[in-house]
Design a protein around this motif. Structure first.
Motif, PDB file in Angstrom:
ATOM      1  N   UNK A 231      14.900 -59.272  44.620  1.00 58.73           N
ATOM      2  CA  UNK A 231      15.457 -60.410  44.775  1.00 58.73           C
ATOM      3  C   UNK A 231      14.222 -61.262  44.577  1.00 58.73           C
ATOM      4  N   UNK A 232      14.426 -62.584  44.787  1.00 62.35           N
ATOM      5  CA  UNK A 232      13.090 -63.331  44.115  1.00 62.35           C
ATOM      6  C   UNK A 232      11.982 -63.325  45.228  1.00 62.35           C
ATOM      7  N   UNK A 233      12.199 -63.136  46.269  1.00 62.97           N
ATOM      8  CA  UNK A 233      11.012 -63.148  47.399  1.00 62.97           C
ATOM      9  C   UNK A 233      10.245 -61.646  47.238  1.00 62.97           C
ATOM     10  N   UNK A 245       6.623 -65.941  58.801  1.00 58.34           N
ATOM     11  CA  UNK A 245       7.119 -66.493  57.569  1.00 58.34           C
ATOM     12  C   UNK A 245       7.998 -65.475  56.852  1.00 58.34           C
ATOM     13  N   UNK A 246       7.793 -64.000  57.381  1.00 55.44           N
ATOM     14  CA  UNK A 246       8.680 -62.957  56.697  1.00 55.44           C
ATOM     15  C   UNK A 246       9.917 -63.015  57.316  1.00 55.44           C
ATOM     16  N   UNK A 247      11.197 -62.434  56.818  1.00 55.10           N
ATOM     17  CA  UNK A 247      12.421 -62.179  57.494  1.00 55.10           C
ATOM     18  C   UNK A 247      12.581 -60.783  57.420  1.00 55.10           C
ATOM     19  N   UNK A 283      19.088 -62.342  52.419  1.00 58.55           N
ATOM     20  CA  UNK A 283      17.633 -62.747  53.127  1.00 58.55           C
ATOM     21  C   UNK A 283      16.866 -63.611  51.852  1.00 58.55           C
ATOM     22  N   UNK A 284      17.325 -63.663  50.693  1.00 53.83           N
ATOM     23  CA  UNK A 284      16.356 -64.026  49.653  1.00 53.83           C
ATOM     24  C   UNK A 284      16.673 -65.632  49.639  1.00 53.83           C
ATOM     25  N   UNK A 285      16.237 -66.205  50.552  1.00 52.92           N
ATOM     26  CA  UNK A 285      16.259 -67.679  50.814  1.00 52.92           C
ATOM     27  C   UNK A 285      14.892 -68.457  50.647  1.00 52.92           C
ATOM     28  N   UNK A 291      10.505 -60.528  52.342  1.00 56.48           N
ATOM     29  CA  UNK A 291      11.478 -59.776  53.328  1.00 56.48           C
ATOM     30  C   UNK A 291      10.709 -58.569  53.633  1.00 56.48           C
ATOM     31  N   UNK A 292      10.736 -58.190  54.924  1.00 58.34           N
ATOM     32  CA  UNK A 292      10.041 -56.785  55.550  1.00 58.34           C
ATOM     33  C   UNK A 292      11.197 -56.065  55.884  1.00 58.34           C
ATOM     34  N   UNK A 293      10.963 -54.713  55.173  1.00 54.26           N
ATOM     35  CA  UNK A 293      12.202 -53.849  55.585  1.00 54.26           C
ATOM     36  C   UNK A 293      11.748 -52.681  56.545  1.00 54.26           C
TER      37      UNK A 293
END
Ligand code: TXA
Ligand code: MG
Length: 317
Positions: A231-233, A245-247, A283-285, A291-293
């Protein structure tokens, strides 16, 4: 730019899609793994269009898709092990790398000049019907710009390839959601070049020990470039929770902050695989910093999920 149309599958649109492929243009179609960007594998021009549409490095060879085992046997030399794997796992989410037959009609551009060839018989009924109708091998990488997240819906394909593909056949979401297992049976030791839904545990009773490609995979399967499915993030793995700030993308009990998305609340790997690429896209917004997985167990389908996640998190070129 060409006009891109999303078509619902009917007898008429399937026929139109097959005719479009036969004329050398590109058609995206669903398989049970991900959507493929299809072109006539026997046509250098059609194959060149695929590389151009994806901005894919031309040293990265493509998979040829065929409707049944006999069509596969006509393209490659299947030794005993390759025949056994084909008979058990085709049609299905597995690609076999075998020696190219001498009279193999596949474009050398599709196999990047290698003396081996990657072949798959997909199980998705729409893909099978399209391949039977067009009656020639169809080269189809995942239908996304090179390096980005693979598409599991027709809308994902449109988002990445509008203006570059003539028809997108809309078969709804893909059931597996991760690209096929790439199994190299061209040499002495069976080797998984890319993990997928057909796992080493499933293959070993049939084939004996199966190696997982390590660093050398970069040469064997040039497609396995380090940063991929990205993704971009930025993506952060094995996260217990989201930082400011993370999703968060959860799994099982690691559910993150209130309102966070989860790959599978029940901790089910099959569900997680099917949802992975859709959720990475969702989530890539803009506005978020990453993005934390949550951690995913390294068992069964988890091996393939973690492979994709590690590449999504890898340093970008
Ligand atoms: O599930 C899938 O496999 C999807 C659907 C559309 O079938 N296709 C797909 O294609 O993921 P692609 O091009 O994104 O990935 C093909 C992989 C790459 O890693 C490539 O390097 C490898 O297969 N490959 C192709 N030909 C090969 C060969 N002769 N030897 C070794 N690896 C090969
Ligand atoms: Mg791909």
């Amino acid at each position: 730019m060409i006009e891109t149309r999303i078509l619902k599958p009917t007898d008429a649109t399937l026929y139109e899609a097959a005719a479009t492929l036969a004329a050398g243009a590109l058609v995206a179609f669903p398989t049970e793994t991900v959507y493929g960007l299809g072109g006539d594998a026997t046509s250098d021009t059609a194959v060149a269009k695929i590389f151009e549409a994806k901005a894919r490095p031309s040293f990265n060879p493509l998979i040829s898709h065929v409707p049944d085992l006999d069509a596969a046997f006509a393209l490659g030399n299947f030794n005993k092990r390759a025949r056994a794997a084909a008979e058990v796992f085709w049609p299905g989410p597995m690609t076999l790398v075998v020696q190219r037959r001498e009279n193999c009609p596949i474009s050398l551009l599709a196999s990047a000049g290698l003396d081996t060839i990657a072949i798959r018989v997909p199980a998705h009924p729409l893909a099978a019907e399209l391949l039977r109708t067009v009656d020639r091998p169809i080269a189809a990488p995942s239908a996304n710009p090179s390096g980005r997240v693979s598409p599991t819906t027709a809308e994902h394909v449109l988002a990445g390839l509008a203006g570059k593909v003539s028809i997108i056949l809309d078969g709804g979401p893909c059931s597996v959601g991760l690209e096929s297992t790439v199994l190299d049976l061209s040499g002495e030791a069976p080797t998984i070049l890319r993990p997928g839904a057909v796992t080493a545990e499933m293959l070993e009773p049939l084939l004996g020990p199966v190696a997982a490609a390590g660093a050398s995979a970069k040469i064997a399967a040039p497609g396995m470039l380090e940063s991929h499915y990205a993704p971009a993030l930025p993506v952060r793995l094995n996260a217990e929770t989201a930082e400011e700030g993370e999703l968060f993308l959860g799994f099982g009990e690691a559910s993150g902050p209130d309102g966070a998305e989860t790959l599978s609340a029940a901790g089910d790997l099959t569900e997680a695989a099917a949802r992975l690429f859709s959720l990475l896209r969702a989530l890539d917004r803009p506005g978020a910093i990453g993005i934390a997985v949550a951690p995913i167990p390294e068992t069964g389908l988890g091996v393939a999920i973690n492979d994709r996640l590690r590449r999504a998190a890898a340093p970008r070129a």
